[in-house]
Design an enzyme around this catalytic site. Structure first.
Site, short mmCIF file in Angstrom:
data_model
loop_
_atom_site.label_atom_id
_atom_site.label_comp_id
_atom_site.label_asym_id
_atom_site.label_seq_id
_atom_site.Cartn_x
_atom_site.Cartn_y
_atom_site.Cartn_z
N GLU A 1 0.82 -1.21 0.00
CA GLU A 1 0.00 0.00 0.00
C GLU A 1 0.86 1.26 0.00
O GLU A 1 1.95 1.28 0.58
CB GLU A 1 -0.89 0.03 1.25
CG GLU A 1 -1.78 -1.16 1.41
CD GLU A 1 -2.45 -1.18 2.78
OE1 GLU A 1 -2.38 -0.15 3.49
OE2 GLU A 1 -3.03 -2.22 3.14
N CYS B 1 3.02 8.33 1.50
CA CYS B 1 3.50 7.37 2.48
C CYS B 1 3.77 6.06 1.74
O CYS B 1 2.85 5.48 1.15
CB CYS B 1 2.45 7.17 3.57
SG CYS B 1 2.92 5.97 4.84
N CYS C 1 5.45 -7.33 7.87
CA CYS C 1 6.44 -6.79 8.79
C CYS C 1 6.74 -7.82 9.87
O CYS C 1 5.86 -8.56 10.31
CB CYS C 1 5.89 -5.50 9.43
SG CYS C 1 7.08 -4.62 10.46
N CYS D 1 4.04 -5.12 16.07
CA CYS D 1 3.52 -4.13 17.02
C CYS D 1 2.03 -4.39 17.26
O CYS D 1 1.28 -4.69 16.32
CB CYS D 1 3.73 -2.72 16.50
SG CYS D 1 5.48 -2.27 16.31
N CYS E 1 -0.72 -2.52 15.02
CA CYS E 1 -0.48 -2.37 13.58
C CYS E 1 -1.02 -3.56 12.80
O CYS E 1 -0.65 -4.71 13.05
CB CYS E 1 1.02 -2.21 13.32
SG CYS E 1 1.43 -2.05 11.56
N CYS F 1 -2.70 1.33 8.38
CA CYS F 1 -1.74 0.70 7.49
C CYS F 1 -1.93 -0.81 7.47
O CYS F 1 -2.01 -1.45 8.52
CB CYS F 1 -0.32 1.05 7.95
SG CYS F 1 0.96 0.37 6.89
#
Length: 343
Positions: free
Chosen positions: A92, A105, A112, A116, A119, A330
């Site tokens: 994205e 962005c 990832c 976290c 997220c 995100c």
């Protein structure tokens, strides 16, 4: 066999390519001009290369740009774009217009590793690093690319976990042969990874944003597992060695969660932790994501938090919330597409 993208190649890498193909040395600069200045879609458009050399180049290489496969437009003008990588993964980018400023962005990884708590990208797990070509394609193929004033590496992935490719992309964005952007137009965000943190500070002049979210290491560890390997207190000690008063700006990102980190106890500890650093604090309202029992705090609490920081010498701003009607958090759009394809 798939052809190799020219997009994402540095001038020295282009030099090796033309040398291997028996093309004149100056052809590397010509190709860079077509890629990063004129932004062509095909090698055939590189008309100052001879027909013979264009054909040689096309045997193995292509420009390597690809358009977004989906977009979502917000009522506030924000646009979220979905790109598909050659391997079939989704990433994205978010275009955020704001008066005379237009920020993109960008993502640096598919998924990832950081996991976290707050997220959505972390919930996907990690699939792949993006190449410099795939990072730059988010800019190259952006419909609004000519309006861009700033780029932030705050999309999917941890930039310091893919630092070679991120630094290659940053070189092209800032080099005279590339986009010729000032490093002041680019911000790279990180949760803090020891292996890449100091290297980035040494090798790049771009702005740095550190994801903080709690000034207390024990609590930060519950929100951000990366704290276990590289504590925020260690990061701050390292940051004190660098000069952030001139070209490079240092900022800290702080998502404000209701009843978790929004009281003045946290504001006081932030002032203590960051005392002596030339920096700013960006306070961010939390965008809820599925399966996570966290809420954004109310605006009155955010204003009180900001005002306390500012009164005590830590410049703070409340970042305007954008794109809440288009999978703002995100990783949500790419997750939705992946799930749809599995059904």
């Amino acid at each position: 066999m798939a052809k190799i993208p020219l997009l994402g190649k540095t001038l020295s890498e282009l030099g090796e390519i033309v040398k291997d193909l028996g093309m004149p040395k100056f052809s590397a600069g010509q190709i860079a001009g077509w890629l990063y200045d004129k932004k062509v879609a095909t090698i055939d458009e590189m008309t100052n290369l001879s027909q013979k050399n264009r054909e040689r180049l096309k045997e193995t290489y292509e420009v390597g740009a690809s358009s977004p496969v989906h977009e979502m437009r917000s009522a506030d003008g924000t646009v979220k774009y979905l790109f598909r990588t050659p391997e079939g993964n989704y990433i994205e980018s978010v275009y955020i217009p704001d008066g005379e400023r237009a920020t993109l962005c960008v993502s640096s990884q598919v998924g990832c590793k950081m996991n976290c708590m707050f997220c959505m990208t972390g919930k996907q797990g990690f699939s792949a690093d993006l190449t410099a070509a795939q990072i730059l394609n988010q800019i190259y193929s952006l419909p609004e690319r000519d309006t861009l004033t700033n780029v932030v590496f705050m999309g999917m992935g941890e930039p310091m976990d893919n630092l070679d490719e991120v630094l290659r992309a940053l070189e092209i964005l800032t080099a005279d042969y590339g986009y010729k952007w000032s490093p002041k137009r680019i911000t790279v965000s990180t949760v803090g990874l020891r292996k890449g943190f100091e290297r980035f500070l040494r090798e790049s002049n771009c702005h740095l944003a550190v994801s903080l979210h709690s000034p207390f290491p024990a609590q930060r560890r519950t929100l951000m597992p990366a704290e276990k390997a590289f504590s925020i207190t260690e990061m701050v000690e390292i940051l004190h060695r660098y000069d952030f008063s001139k070209q490079r700006r240092l900022s800290f990102e702080y998502i404000v969660f209701k009843g978790v980190n929004d009281s003045l106890i946290y504001a006081k500890e932030l002032v203590r932790l960051l005392r002596g650093l030339e920096c700013r604090m960006n306070l961010i309202r939390f965008h809820a994501i599925p399966g996570v029992d966290l809420e954004g705090t109310d605006m009155d609490s955010m204003i009180a938090f900001r005002d306390y920081l500012t009164r005590h010498g830590l410049f703070a701003t409340i970042r305007a919330s954008r794109g809440e009607d288009i999978f703002a958090a995100c990783g949500m759009l790419s997750t939705a597409r992946q799930q749809a394809e599995k059904e």
